[in-house]
Motif scaffolding. Structure first.
Motif, PDB file in Angstrom:
ATOM      1  N   VAL A  84      36.999  48.756  68.882  1.00  0.00           N
ATOM      2  CA  VAL A  84      38.002  48.612  69.933  1.00  0.00           C
ATOM      3  C   VAL A  84      38.997  47.516  69.572  1.00  0.00           C
ATOM      4  N   ALA A  85      38.514  46.394  69.066  1.00  0.00           N
ATOM      5  CA  ALA A  85      39.420  45.306  68.678  1.00  0.00           C
ATOM      6  C   ALA A  85      40.403  45.757  67.601  1.00  0.00           C
ATOM      7  N   ASP A  86      39.923  46.570  66.681  1.00  0.00           N
ATOM      8  CA  ASP A  86      40.788  47.044  65.585  1.00  0.00           C
ATOM      9  C   ASP A  86      41.737  48.162  66.017  1.00  0.00           C
ATOM     10  N   ASN A  87      41.453  48.806  67.151  1.00  0.00           N
ATOM     11  CA  ASN A  87      42.226  49.988  67.562  1.00  0.00           C
ATOM     12  C   ASN A  87      42.717  49.904  69.005  1.00  0.00           C
ATOM     13  N   MET A  88      42.969  48.710  69.498  1.00  0.00           N
ATOM     14  CA  MET A  88      43.340  48.530  70.903  1.00  0.00           C
ATOM     15  C   MET A  88      44.535  49.393  71.318  1.00  0.00           C
ATOM     16  N   ASP A  89      45.584  49.371  70.561  1.00  0.00           N
ATOM     17  CA  ASP A  89      46.805  50.084  70.956  1.00  0.00           C
ATOM     18  C   ASP A  89      46.627  51.599  70.909  1.00  0.00           C
ATOM     19  N   SER A  90      46.108  52.113  69.805  1.00  0.00           N
ATOM     20  CA  SER A  90      45.940  53.567  69.702  1.00  0.00           C
ATOM     21  C   SER A  90      44.886  54.074  70.673  1.00  0.00           C
ATOM     22  N   LEU A  91      43.869  53.263  70.948  1.00  0.00           N
ATOM     23  CA  LEU A  91      42.860  53.660  71.934  1.00  0.00           C
ATOM     24  C   LEU A  91      43.472  53.715  73.330  1.00  0.00           C
ATOM     25  N   VAL A  93      46.559  54.408  74.102  1.00  0.00           N
ATOM     26  CA  VAL A  93      47.384  55.623  74.153  1.00  0.00           C
ATOM     27  C   VAL A  93      46.499  56.851  74.362  1.00  0.00           C
ATOM     28  N   ASP A  94      45.403  56.939  73.593  1.00  0.00           N
ATOM     29  CA  ASP A  94      44.508  58.097  73.700  1.00  0.00           C
ATOM     30  C   ASP A  94      43.829  58.159  75.073  1.00  0.00           C
ATOM     31  N   ILE A  95      43.424  57.014  75.604  1.00  0.00           N
ATOM     32  CA  ILE A  95      42.802  57.019  76.927  1.00  0.00           C
ATOM     33  C   ILE A  95      43.822  57.462  77.970  1.00  0.00           C
ATOM     34  N   ALA A  96      45.034  56.983  77.862  1.00  0.00           N
ATOM     35  CA  ALA A  96      46.086  57.380  78.807  1.00  0.00           C
ATOM     36  C   ALA A  96      46.335  58.889  78.761  1.00  0.00           C
ATOM     37  N   MET A  97      46.255  59.487  77.563  1.00  0.00           N
ATOM     38  CA  MET A  97      46.455  60.935  77.417  1.00  0.00           C
ATOM     39  C   MET A  97      45.188  61.741  77.725  1.00  0.00           C
ATOM     40  N   GLY A  98      44.026  61.078  77.641  1.00  0.00           N
ATOM     41  CA  GLY A  98      42.764  61.783  77.872  1.00  0.00           C
ATOM     42  C   GLY A  98      42.280  62.558  76.667  1.00  0.00           C
ATOM     43  N   GLU A  99      42.850  62.284  75.509  1.00  0.00           N
ATOM     44  CA  GLU A  99      42.454  62.963  74.271  1.00  0.00           C
ATOM     45  C   GLU A  99      42.994  62.189  73.089  1.00  0.00           C
ATOM     46  N   GLY A 100      42.509  62.523  71.910  1.00  0.00           N
ATOM     47  CA  GLY A 100      43.035  61.914  70.698  1.00  0.00           C
ATOM     48  C   GLY A 100      41.948  61.538  69.720  1.00  0.00           C
TER      49      GLY A 100
END
Length: 153
Positions: A84-91, A93-100
Motif C-alpha cells: 500500500v505504501a508503494d502504491n498509494m496513488d494507483s490504489l 484510483v482503483d478503489i475509486a473505480m472499483g476495479e483495476g
C-alpha cells in the motif's frame, strides 16, 4: 509427609534424565533457549514455566525471535503495509473505480477468495472516503481501514 515430599523430589531429579526430551513439549522462548542442552522431564517443566510466566514466549512469537516463528498473518500485514505504501496513488484510483490491476494485486496479497473479490471491491469503493479521508493519510491507516472492511464482508 516431609519425607514423602523429599522422596518425590529426589525421584524427579533421579528419574528426569531417563525421559526422552521432546522440544515440541516446551515450545519456543527464553526457557527453551537457556535449557536447550538439558534433557529430562524436570528441565522441560522448567523451560515451559520460564517460557510461559515471563511473557518472553509472546514476545518471541510476535517478533520471530527466541526460537519462535513469526505467524504468517503478521508477515502478511507487513507485505500489505509495504504494498500500500508503494502504491498509494494507483490504489486510490482503483478503489475509486472499483476495479483495476492494483486492486487485484491487493486482493491477492490479502488472500481474498476469488468468489468474494467483487464484494470486496464494491465495499472498498463504497468506503473510499473512510479509507482515504485526506491526502495525507498514512499507508498503515489505509491498511487498517481495508482490513476492517474485509472483516465485515
Amino acid at each position: 509427609m516431609k519425607k514423602f515430599f523429599a522422596a518425590v523430589l529426589i525421584g524427579l531429579f533421579v528419574a528426569a534424565p531417563a525421559f526422552a526430551v521432546n522440544r515440541d513439549n516446551v515450545g519456543c522462548g527464553l526457557g527453551s533457549m537457556l535449557l536447550e542442552e538439558k534433557d529430562g522431564l524436570l528441565w522441560e517443566i522448567m523451560a515451559t514455566s520460564t517460557n510461559g510466566t515471563s511473557g518472553n514466549q509472546t514476545f518471541g512469537i510476535t517478533s520471530g525471535t527466541l526460537g519462535c516463528e513469526k505467524p504468517a498473518n503478521f508477515a502478511k500485514r507487513e507485505q500489505l503495509d509495504r504494498f500500500v505504501a508503494d502504491n498509494m496513488d494507483s490504489l486510490a484510483v482503483d478503489i475509486a473505480m472499483g476495479e483495476g490491476e492494483t486492486l487485484g494485486a491487493l486482493a491477492e496479497l490479502a488472500e481474498v477468495d476469488e468468489s468474494r473479490r467483487v464484494d470486496f471491491f464494491v465495499a472498498l469503493q463504497m468506503n473510499f472516503d473512510t479509507i482515504y479521508p485526506n491526502g495525507k493519510v498514512a499507508g498503515t491507516q489505509v491498511v487498517d481501514q481495508i482490513t476492517d472492511i474485509l472483516a465485515q464482508i
